[in-house]
Design a protein around this motif. Structure first.
Motif, PDB file in Angstrom:
ATOM      1  N   TYR A 172       0.758  -1.246   0.000  1.00 51.94           N
ATOM      2  CA  TYR A 172       0.000   0.000   0.000  1.00 51.94           C
ATOM      3  C   TYR A 172       0.792   1.302   0.000  1.00 51.94           C
ATOM      4  CZ  TYR A 172      -3.703  -3.296   1.084  1.00 51.94           C
ATOM      5  OH  TYR A 172      -4.576  -4.348   1.045  1.00 51.94           O
ATOM      6  N   THR A 173       2.114   1.259   0.191  1.00 51.08           N
ATOM      7  CA  THR A 173       2.845   2.535   0.215  1.00 51.08           C
ATOM      8  C   THR A 173       3.594   2.770  -1.087  1.00 51.08           C
ATOM      9  OG1 THR A 173       4.827   1.619   1.269  1.00 51.08           O
ATOM     10  CG2 THR A 173       3.106   2.508   2.724  1.00 51.08           C
ATOM     11  N   GLY A 174       3.757   4.047  -1.384  1.00 54.46           N
ATOM     12  CA  GLY A 174       4.493   4.449  -2.573  1.00 54.46           C
ATOM     13  C   GLY A 174       5.980   4.517  -2.316  1.00 54.46           C
ATOM     14  N   LYS A 175       6.725   4.643  -3.401  1.00 49.97           N
ATOM     15  CA  LYS A 175       8.189   4.646  -3.357  1.00 49.97           C
ATOM     16  C   LYS A 175       8.741   5.775  -2.484  1.00 49.97           C
ATOM     17  CE  LYS A 175      11.214   5.843  -6.786  1.00 49.97           C
ATOM     18  NZ  LYS A 175      11.717   5.841  -8.146  1.00 49.97           N
ATOM     19  N   ASN A 176       8.129   6.928  -2.502  1.00 49.16           N
ATOM     20  CA  ASN A 176       8.637   8.090  -1.757  1.00 49.16           C
ATOM     21  C   ASN A 176       7.892   8.322  -0.451  1.00 49.16           C
ATOM     22  OD1 ASN A 176      10.563   8.690  -3.769  1.00 49.16           O
ATOM     23  ND2 ASN A 176       8.935   9.571  -5.026  1.00 49.16           N
ATOM     24  N   PHE A 177       7.418   7.248   0.184  1.00 47.60           N
ATOM     25  CA  PHE A 177       6.664   7.354   1.433  1.00 47.60           C
ATOM     26  C   PHE A 177       7.466   8.096   2.504  1.00 47.60           C
ATOM     27  CE2 PHE A 177       5.828   5.854   5.711  1.00 47.60           C
ATOM     28  CZ  PHE A 177       4.454   5.966   5.811  1.00 47.60           C
ATOM     29  N   LYS A 178       6.759   8.946   3.247  1.00 46.27           N
ATOM     30  CA  LYS A 178       7.336   9.593   4.428  1.00 46.27           C
ATOM     31  C   LYS A 178       6.244   9.738   5.472  1.00 46.27           C
ATOM     32  CE  LYS A 178       6.756  14.307   2.688  1.00 46.27           C
ATOM     33  NZ  LYS A 178       7.439  15.560   2.396  1.00 46.27           N
ATOM     34  N   HIS A 179       6.661   9.867   6.729  1.00 48.99           N
ATOM     35  CA  HIS A 179       5.691  10.035   7.815  1.00 48.99           C
ATOM     36  C   HIS A 179       6.168  11.122   8.766  1.00 48.99           C
ATOM     37  CE1 HIS A 179       7.906   8.150  11.148  1.00 48.99           C
ATOM     38  NE2 HIS A 179       8.489   7.462  10.168  1.00 48.99           N
ATOM     39  N   HIS A 180       5.274  11.492   9.690  1.00 53.08           N
ATOM     40  CA  HIS A 180       5.530  12.632  10.566  1.00 53.08           C
ATOM     41  C   HIS A 180       5.426  12.286  12.045  1.00 53.08           C
ATOM     42  CE1 HIS A 180       5.538  15.380   7.106  1.00 53.08           C
ATOM     43  NE2 HIS A 180       4.615  14.565   6.630  1.00 53.08           N
ATOM     44  N   ASN A 181       5.622  11.026  12.420  1.00 52.26           N
ATOM     45  CA  ASN A 181       5.620  10.644  13.827  1.00 52.26           C
ATOM     46  C   ASN A 181       6.895  11.183  14.461  1.00 52.26           C
ATOM     47  OD1 ASN A 181       6.188   9.041  16.238  1.00 52.26           O
ATOM     48  ND2 ASN A 181       4.412   7.824  15.625  1.00 52.26           N
ATOM     49  N   ALA A 182       6.740  11.976  15.509  1.00 55.40           N
ATOM     50  CA  ALA A 182       7.875  12.671  16.122  1.00 55.40           C
ATOM     51  C   ALA A 182       8.871  11.735  16.806  1.00 55.40           C
ATOM     52  CB  ALA A 182       7.360  13.686  17.143  1.00 55.40           C
ATOM     53  N   TYR A 183       8.487  10.497  17.039  1.00 55.23           N
ATOM     54  CA  TYR A 183       9.325   9.579  17.799  1.00 55.23           C
ATOM     55  C   TYR A 183      10.209   8.674  16.930  1.00 55.23           C
ATOM     56  CZ  TYR A 183       6.364  11.264  21.480  1.00 55.23           C
ATOM     57  OH  TYR A 183       5.707  12.079  22.358  1.00 55.23           O
ATOM     58  N   PHE A 184      10.093   8.780  15.613  1.00 54.29           N
ATOM     59  CA  PHE A 184      10.855   7.922  14.706  1.00 54.29           C
ATOM     60  C   PHE A 184      11.371   8.742  13.526  1.00 54.29           C
ATOM     61  CE2 PHE A 184       7.421   5.388  16.569  1.00 54.29           C
ATOM     62  CZ  PHE A 184       8.165   4.444  17.263  1.00 54.29           C
ATOM     63  N   LYS A 185      12.462   8.279  12.922  1.00 50.16           N
ATOM     64  CA  LYS A 185      12.923   8.887  11.681  1.00 50.16           C
ATOM     65  C   LYS A 185      11.791   8.825  10.670  1.00 50.16           C
ATOM     66  CE  LYS A 185      16.851   8.103  10.008  1.00 50.16           C
ATOM     67  NZ  LYS A 185      17.971   7.442   9.351  1.00 50.16           N
ATOM     68  N   GLY A 186      11.804   9.701   9.676  1.00 47.21           N
ATOM     69  CA  GLY A 186      10.680   9.880   8.768  1.00 47.21           C
ATOM     70  C   GLY A 186      10.585   8.944   7.581  1.00 47.21           C
ATOM     71  N   ASP A 187      11.392   7.874   7.553  1.00 49.42           N
ATOM     72  CA  ASP A 187      11.372   6.967   6.406  1.00 49.42           C
ATOM     73  C   ASP A 187      10.450   5.762   6.650  1.00 49.42           C
ATOM     74  OD1 ASP A 187      13.390   4.460   7.177  1.00 49.42           O
ATOM     75  OD2 ASP A 187      13.807   6.332   8.247  1.00 49.42           O
TER      76      ASP A 187
END
Length: 122
Positions: A26-41
């Protein structure tokens, strides 16, 4: 498959300990996230979700609302680590490109034992 069902399937798979499959499907190649407790990859979040499922094998994930606006989907849910846990109200916000999740935000509010609000959290 609709964007709502993709978001829902992604979260259900991750909650059950199948985060690798969720990300693969379900995720795309350039996925990123904004959870403050983990790196964004993607890899860091995927491994954190996997560890959470391993640590809490009896996790209970209940959807209350799911909304779509264009390329954005928001899922309002109740997450409990086990049946004795009062849990957390969580909102996951997904941004899509075509039919792939490319961005994710998550916000949580612990559910107190006693609440002042007579309407409840859900």
């Amino acid at each position: 498959m609709t964007k709502k069902s993709i978001a829902l399937n992604f979260l259900k798979l991750a909650a059950k300990g199948h985060s690798h499959e969720a990300f693969r499907l379900y995720t795309g190649k350039n996925f990123k996230h904004h959870n403050a407790y983990f790196k964004g990859d993607a890899d860091t979040l995927m491994l954190a979700m996997e560890e959470s499922a391993r640590t809490n094998p009896n996790k209970i994930f209940e959807i209350h609302h799911i909304l779509r606006d264009g390329d954005m989907v928001a899922v309002h849910s109740h997450v409990r680590q086990n049946s004795a846990d009062s849990g957390t109200a969580v909102v996951h916000i997904f941004r899509f490109e075509l039919d792939k999740i490319v961005e994710l935000w998550d916000l949580g509010q612990p559910i107190p034992k006693k609440t002042i609000n007579e309407n409840g959290i859900f």
